[in-house]
Design a protein around this motif. Structure first.
Motif, PDB file in Angstrom:
ATOM      1  N   ASN A   1       6.328   3.332   8.086  1.00 25.47           N
ATOM      2  CA  ASN A   1       7.210   3.317   9.254  1.00 25.47           C
ATOM      3  C   ASN A   1       6.886   4.418  10.261  1.00 25.47           C
ATOM      4  OD1 ASN A   1       8.892   1.105   8.451  1.00 25.47           O
ATOM      5  ND2 ASN A   1       9.720   2.468   6.866  1.00 25.47           N
ATOM      6  N   GLY A   2       5.612   4.551  10.594  1.00 23.79           N
ATOM      7  CA  GLY A   2       5.222   5.485  11.647  1.00 23.79           C
ATOM      8  C   GLY A   2       4.778   6.845  11.151  1.00 23.79           C
ATOM      9  N   ARG A   3       5.050   7.160   9.892  1.00 26.79           N
ATOM     10  CA  ARG A   3       4.569   8.421   9.321  1.00 26.79           C
ATOM     11  C   ARG A   3       3.492   8.091   8.286  1.00 26.79           C
ATOM     12  NH1 ARG A   3       8.162  12.642  10.300  1.00 26.79           N
ATOM     13  NH2 ARG A   3       7.014  13.897   8.800  1.00 26.79           N
ATOM     14  N   TRP A   4       2.469   8.918   8.224  1.00 25.50           N
ATOM     15  CA  TRP A   4       1.411   8.701   7.234  1.00 25.50           C
ATOM     16  C   TRP A   4       1.759   9.419   5.953  1.00 25.50           C
ATOM     17  CZ3 TRP A   4      -2.094   5.113   8.338  1.00 25.50           C
ATOM     18  CH2 TRP A   4      -2.279   4.783   9.680  1.00 25.50           C
ATOM     19  N   ILE A   5       1.769   8.682   4.836  1.00 22.92           N
ATOM     20  CA  ILE A   5       1.986   9.352   3.548  1.00 22.92           C
ATOM     21  C   ILE A   5       0.691   9.341   2.758  1.00 22.92           C
ATOM     22  CG2 ILE A   5       4.443   8.746   3.534  1.00 22.92           C
ATOM     23  CD1 ILE A   5       3.788   6.723   1.312  1.00 22.92           C
ATOM     24  N   LYS A   6       0.585  10.291   1.875  1.00 22.78           N
ATOM     25  CA  LYS A   6      -0.667  10.485   1.140  1.00 22.78           C
ATOM     26  C   LYS A   6      -0.786   9.490  -0.012  1.00 22.78           C
ATOM     27  CE  LYS A   6      -3.447  14.082  -1.038  1.00 22.78           C
ATOM     28  NZ  LYS A   6      -4.582  13.923  -0.105  1.00 22.78           N
ATOM     29  N   VAL A   7      -1.945   8.851  -0.117  1.00 22.62           N
ATOM     30  CA  VAL A   7      -2.271   8.052  -1.300  1.00 22.62           C
ATOM     31  C   VAL A   7      -3.011   8.989  -2.251  1.00 22.62           C
ATOM     32  CG1 VAL A   7      -3.517   6.046  -2.138  1.00 22.62           C
ATOM     33  CG2 VAL A   7      -2.490   6.014   0.151  1.00 22.62           C
TER      34      VAL A   7
ATOM     35  N   LYS B   1       1.536  13.836  17.579  1.00 21.76           N
ATOM     36  CA  LYS B   1       2.127  13.519  16.266  1.00 21.76           C
ATOM     37  C   LYS B   1       1.558  12.247  15.648  1.00 21.76           C
ATOM     38  CE  LYS B   1       6.697  15.535  17.077  1.00 21.76           C
ATOM     39  NZ  LYS B   1       8.129  15.236  17.239  1.00 21.76           N
ATOM     40  N   HIS B   2       1.337  12.318  14.340  1.00 18.65           N
ATOM     41  CA  HIS B   2       0.991  11.141  13.540  1.00 18.65           C
ATOM     42  C   HIS B   2      -0.293  10.462  13.990  1.00 18.65           C
ATOM     43  CE1 HIS B   2       4.836  12.028  11.937  1.00 18.65           C
ATOM     44  NE2 HIS B   2       5.476  11.683  13.039  1.00 18.65           N
ATOM     45  N   THR B   3      -1.168  11.210  14.625  1.00 19.53           N
ATOM     46  CA  THR B   3      -2.502  10.694  14.945  1.00 19.53           C
ATOM     47  C   THR B   3      -3.421  10.947  13.760  1.00 19.53           C
ATOM     48  OG1 THR B   3      -2.389  10.693  17.340  1.00 19.53           O
ATOM     49  CG2 THR B   3      -4.519  11.287  16.392  1.00 19.53           C
ATOM     50  N   VAL B   4      -4.318   9.981  13.502  1.00 24.02           N
ATOM     51  CA  VAL B   4      -5.275  10.137  12.400  1.00 24.02           C
ATOM     52  C   VAL B   4      -6.696  10.103  12.958  1.00 24.02           C
ATOM     53  CG1 VAL B   4      -3.714   9.120  10.720  1.00 24.02           C
ATOM     54  CG2 VAL B   4      -5.351   7.655  11.876  1.00 24.02           C
TER      55      VAL B   4
ATOM     56  N   TYR C   1       0.836  -1.206   0.000  1.00 21.68           N
ATOM     57  CA  TYR C   1       0.000   0.000   0.000  1.00 21.68           C
ATOM     58  C   TYR C   1       0.869   1.253   0.000  1.00 21.68           C
ATOM     59  CZ  TYR C   1      -4.177   2.846   0.862  1.00 21.68           C
ATOM     60  OH  TYR C   1      -5.201   3.761   0.770  1.00 21.68           O
ATOM     61  N   VAL C   2       1.908   1.229   0.819  1.00 24.32           N
ATOM     62  CA  VAL C   2       2.850   2.355   0.821  1.00 24.32           C
ATOM     63  C   VAL C   2       3.523   2.475  -0.551  1.00 24.32           C
ATOM     64  CG1 VAL C   2       5.064   3.144   1.751  1.00 24.32           C
ATOM     65  CG2 VAL C   2       3.263   2.360   3.310  1.00 24.32           C
ATOM     66  N   ALA C   3       3.920   1.332  -1.109  1.00 23.53           N
ATOM     67  CA  ALA C   3       4.584   1.360  -2.417  1.00 23.53           C
ATOM     68  C   ALA C   3       3.630   1.885  -3.492  1.00 23.53           C
ATOM     69  CB  ALA C   3       5.074  -0.040  -2.779  1.00 23.53           C
ATOM     70  N   TYR C   4       2.353   1.461  -3.428  1.00 32.74           N
ATOM     71  CA  TYR C   4       1.364   1.984  -4.382  1.00 32.74           C
ATOM     72  C   TYR C   4       1.241   3.497  -4.242  1.00 32.74           C
ATOM     73  CZ  TYR C   4      -2.928   3.717  -6.248  1.00 32.74           C
ATOM     74  OH  TYR C   4      -3.817   4.518  -6.915  1.00 32.74           O
ATOM     75  N   ALA C   5       1.155   3.986  -2.978  1.00 35.22           N
ATOM     76  CA  ALA C   5       1.015   5.435  -2.759  1.00 35.22           C
ATOM     77  C   ALA C   5       2.159   6.191  -3.429  1.00 35.22           C
ATOM     78  CB  ALA C   5       0.973   5.742  -1.258  1.00 35.22           C
ATOM     79  N   LYS C   6       3.364   5.662  -3.254  1.00 40.31           N
ATOM     80  CA  LYS C   6       4.531   6.343  -3.844  1.00 40.31           C
ATOM     81  C   LYS C   6       4.531   6.212  -5.367  1.00 40.31           C
ATOM     82  CE  LYS C   6       7.436   5.818   0.270  1.00 40.31           C
ATOM     83  NZ  LYS C   6       8.586   5.121   0.876  1.00 40.31           N
TER      84      LYS C   6
ATOM     85  N   ILE D   1      -5.193  14.480  22.876  1.00 40.67           N
ATOM     86  CA  ILE D   1      -5.117  13.166  22.230  1.00 40.67           C
ATOM     87  C   ILE D   1      -3.627  12.889  22.021  1.00 40.67           C
ATOM     88  CG2 ILE D   1      -5.836  11.793  20.238  1.00 40.67           C
ATOM     89  CD1 ILE D   1      -8.318  12.873  21.386  1.00 40.67           C
ATOM     90  N   GLY D   2      -3.183  11.679  22.345  1.00 39.51           N
ATOM     91  CA  GLY D   2      -1.760  11.359  22.256  1.00 39.51           C
ATOM     92  C   GLY D   2      -1.243  11.202  20.835  1.00 39.51           C
ATOM     93  N   GLU D   3      -0.014  10.698  20.743  1.00 40.58           N
ATOM     94  CA  GLU D   3       0.621  10.442  19.447  1.00 40.58           C
ATOM     95  C   GLU D   3       0.185   9.084  18.916  1.00 40.58           C
ATOM     96  OE1 GLU D   3       4.846  10.839  19.902  1.00 40.58           O
ATOM     97  OE2 GLU D   3       4.702  12.917  20.608  1.00 40.58           O
ATOM     98  N   ASN D   4       0.233   8.955  17.592  1.00 41.16           N
ATOM     99  CA  ASN D   4      -0.023   7.666  16.940  1.00 41.16           C
ATOM    100  C   ASN D   4      -1.351   7.036  17.342  1.00 41.16           C
ATOM    101  OD1 ASN D   4       2.631   7.508  15.611  1.00 41.16           O
ATOM    102  ND2 ASN D   4       3.383   7.409  17.714  1.00 41.16           N
ATOM    103  N   CYS D   5      -2.341   7.872  17.594  1.00 36.24           N
ATOM    104  CA  CYS D   5      -3.687   7.369  17.851  1.00 36.24           C
ATOM    105  C   CYS D   5      -4.455   7.278  16.534  1.00 36.24           C
ATOM    106  CB  CYS D   5      -4.441   8.311  18.797  1.00 36.24           C
ATOM    107  SG  CYS D   5      -3.765   8.350  20.474  1.00 36.24           S
ATOM    108  N   ALA D   6      -5.553   6.508  16.571  1.00 33.38           N
ATOM    109  CA  ALA D   6      -6.459   6.442  15.420  1.00 33.38           C
ATOM    110  C   ALA D   6      -7.874   6.541  15.965  1.00 33.38           C
ATOM    111  CB  ALA D   6      -6.263   5.134  14.671  1.00 33.38           C
TER     112      ALA D   6
END
Lengths: 340, 340, 340
Positions: free
Chosen positions: C188-194, A244-247, A79-84, A260-265
């Protein structure tokens, strides 16, 4: 734009299984992609479409290339590779920088190099806009706002006075940043306004979805940390802090002064009451109702999913009789005991 | 601006314990305030910060001045007093009235004295704007709207044709007043539009939060009474009536033709079904689901707060077996009876 | 405008009981209508107002004219007939087509005949606007959008690049169509945009309420079928598909890639999770929480309506003890068995 599979594989650090010189010029889903398009498999639910896909190349996880009837690129995280890859193939970042003649920019504003400003934009006194920023049509930037480099503010956005926007921030249409928080005090039956004197700080790499609102602080600032991603129709009240990095998915409301903390969803439709602390790494499932602080990372849920209305009515009736049921069981236990 | 503690105390009718000539020029929280700033204690949760605060003066409740290590002002209601003091110290109401050259104002519109109209505003036919009104950038005022004196309409607001806005009303960015209510009739499987012929009446001293929507009535008007305070992202459907001094927190939806009484408080994320009556003085806690009229004042709640997902799943499973559990208890009771 | 009862009855195919030459020039509710206005009865809850109404004529169901003390028109479906009559009497569709001088229209845009474009509108490159379309003040139409004939786009709307809007579509103020879907991948912990490369297709006769958002697809398009009616403050995520003649009330969120069938009705405040299928003819009551696909038409509900807070707290406590209660009942049953 067109690229060879070799160029794409190099960009995403993948292993080619197939023809490296094959030309790709777009993307598609496994079922819709044509022979010049790239596709991907990241959700195993769709694995059944793998063998039938007409895509020119498919990005898959390691060891899966042999399930593909076309070219494949194996990667660790498809999924990350597709995004890039999709960004590489489909997104043309080079736009002509242009300040539209219908935009109004106050003389005291400072505008960086290579900035685009759309039609009917208004930029007020003492605004600072850094290099490579884009501001789309109809957007209002009030006085003393600063926007750092390469941020992208879409159409009909309102950024209220004094807000500080970081670099590489993406703000979608209809967003309102820095409106007054909901501060009122009851003065003998009438509500009087508590002035909202803080501001809003949006850190770098934040994305904010359409029609989301983020209020200015009452005294201190409302704060959104680096890399936070917010979906549409979210309400962030005054003095909220998001780590940081919460969505956060759509239609969520976070009440005032909550952290709200870090890395939450946070799942869509959730509500978090005011003055709470949510720990790092907390995942709230959709439509969660949070009334107390959460001190431990983990997955949390609430609500009872929908069911046919006739069983719903029966279950609610039973729920409301629970107290009596406990009494009845207690009575049975009491009767039981002397017998034993 | 700078004021002595004596000037501030006089403005809020408070009793000084300390130096009346001490100079204050801003506000801060107990923990962030500096020696030239005013702070306050209204929530006892923060009493622990009282002795350590570096504020120049602290507003406290009666009898609490001796817990303060700096100057103090004692008042009956510290939060109300803070609201008034902060407005006195920090809010400069005197703005230069100016009609921006990029605004479009139809010739038939009537514009009062000392009115400010921002960039790219549009004001259509037969609009009436009273004295001292401000309208910020990008806002659209459709034909036949009236806005009474000293109201403040922020940026990118839409006020649809015929809406009547009272005096001293504050409308935040992105608000839409007077869009069509959701009126549809099913004509053999197709939905046809029921024309929305009523309007919206907003009374004096109402505040409306960012991106909130208030629909026009179907035949009669939608009505918001004096002193009502609405937070962000609220939906008020057609023909809703909201009584005086009621406050509604963010993300609430009120369905069509419902009446909310006076002095109510609706918690964030609540939903109230259509055609209901909610009595005066009702307080709905956050995320309430209201499906029936409420005839008696008091506090009402619904929903089950979030919990770790594994216990959530188990509790839901148990909930769905309740009907059978009642049968089992009944069976035990029947068996029991003959024995006694 | 003024019409005889005969003209109105002919328009709605109704049977007159009373004076066909009586003149009507407006509409009102049963309790508010005056002697020159038309009213209607469609909800039996209001039947008590029938005899006292001062309306000039009342639309009623078949056989009900004798309960009316004024003129009546009997029809099969009074609400549909009222909708048509009110449109006939009160809505003047003939507006002067005018392109406002403050609108900006790119030279490459194609504008049909009889099109109205309001103040401060911006219309970008390669936009196609068909005949009889109206676009109100402050609205932004980005590049490559098409809008088919007779559609009505109200003020401060944003239609993002490439969106396709059908004919006879009505879009209320503050709507955002085609903003990026919420597509992110964790690198790896950071969200990248799709990148969101699909578009939005809105079919004919769709209505979209104020401040509603409909995101563009990730690869394929988000799709709203013919005749769908959406209320205010709704969030439609990327790649959602909504079937013909489905209606959705305010404050609903539909998560990504979910398909809603035809002729569904979704109650206000509901949330539907992503990647689900909802069958044709499903009715979701207000505030439904849908976490699984629904394969069968019918009525579905969730949530527990509000109650006084003291019983709410007690019921929740009991709910959380359910697991233990099941154990206790089990124990009683075990004790019971050897006795029998």
């Amino acid at each position: 734009m067109s690229f060879t599979i070799a160029e794409i594989a190099q960009h995403i650090n993948g292993k080619i299984v197939g023809d490296p010189n094959y030309i790709i010029c777009g993307v598609g889903t496994l079922s819709s992609a044509t022979s010049t398009q790239l596709s991907f498999l990241s959700n195993n639910k769709y694995k059944k479409f793998l063998s039938e896909s007409k895509a020119g190349v498919i990005i898959v996880g390691e060891g899966l290339a042999n399930s593909v009837n076309t070219n494949a690129i194996e990667v660790a995280n498809p999924y990350v590779a597709y995004a890039k890859a999709a960004t590489f193939i489909c997104v043309d970042e080079k736009q002509l920088a242009k300040i539209h003649h219908t935009a109004w920019i106050d003389d005291s504003a400072s505008i960086g190099a290579n900035v685009s400003i759309g039609p009917n934009v208004s930029i007020a006194e003492n605004v600072t806009i850094a290099n490579n920023v884009r501001i789309a049509a109809g957007t209002v930037i009030e006085h003393d706002v600063s926007i750092a480099e390469s941020s992208d503010v879409r159409a009909n956005v309102t950024i209220c006075y004094g807000s500080k926007i970081g670099a590489h921030v993406l703000i979608h249409p209809g967003v309102v940043i820095g409106a007054d928080g909901f501060g009122i005090a009851n003065d003998n039956g009438r509500w009087i306004k508590v002035p909202q004197l803080g501001s809003v700080v949006i850190s770098d790499y934040v994305e904010i979805g359409a029609n989301t609102t983020i209020d200015r602080g009452a005294i201190d600032d409302t704060f959104i940390a680096e890399g936070v991603k917010l979906d549409n129709q979210i309400q962030i009240a005054h003095n909220v802090k998001i780590g940081k990095h919460t969505v956060i998915a759509g239609c969520v409301g976070i009440a005032g002064s909550t952290t709200i903390g870090e890395n939450c969803a946070v799942g869509g439709g959730s509500g978090v009451a005011g003055h709470l602390d949510i720990a790092d790494g907390v995942q709230l499932m959709g439509m969660s109702m949070v009334t107390k602080s959460i001190r431990t990372s983990g997955v949390y849920s609430s609500g009872i999913p929908s069911e046919p209305s006739h069983t719903w009515q029966r279950n609610i009736a039973r729920y409301r009789q629970l107290d009596k049921l406990f009494d009845r069981v207690k009575a049975l236990e009491v009767t039981e005991k002397p017998q034993s």
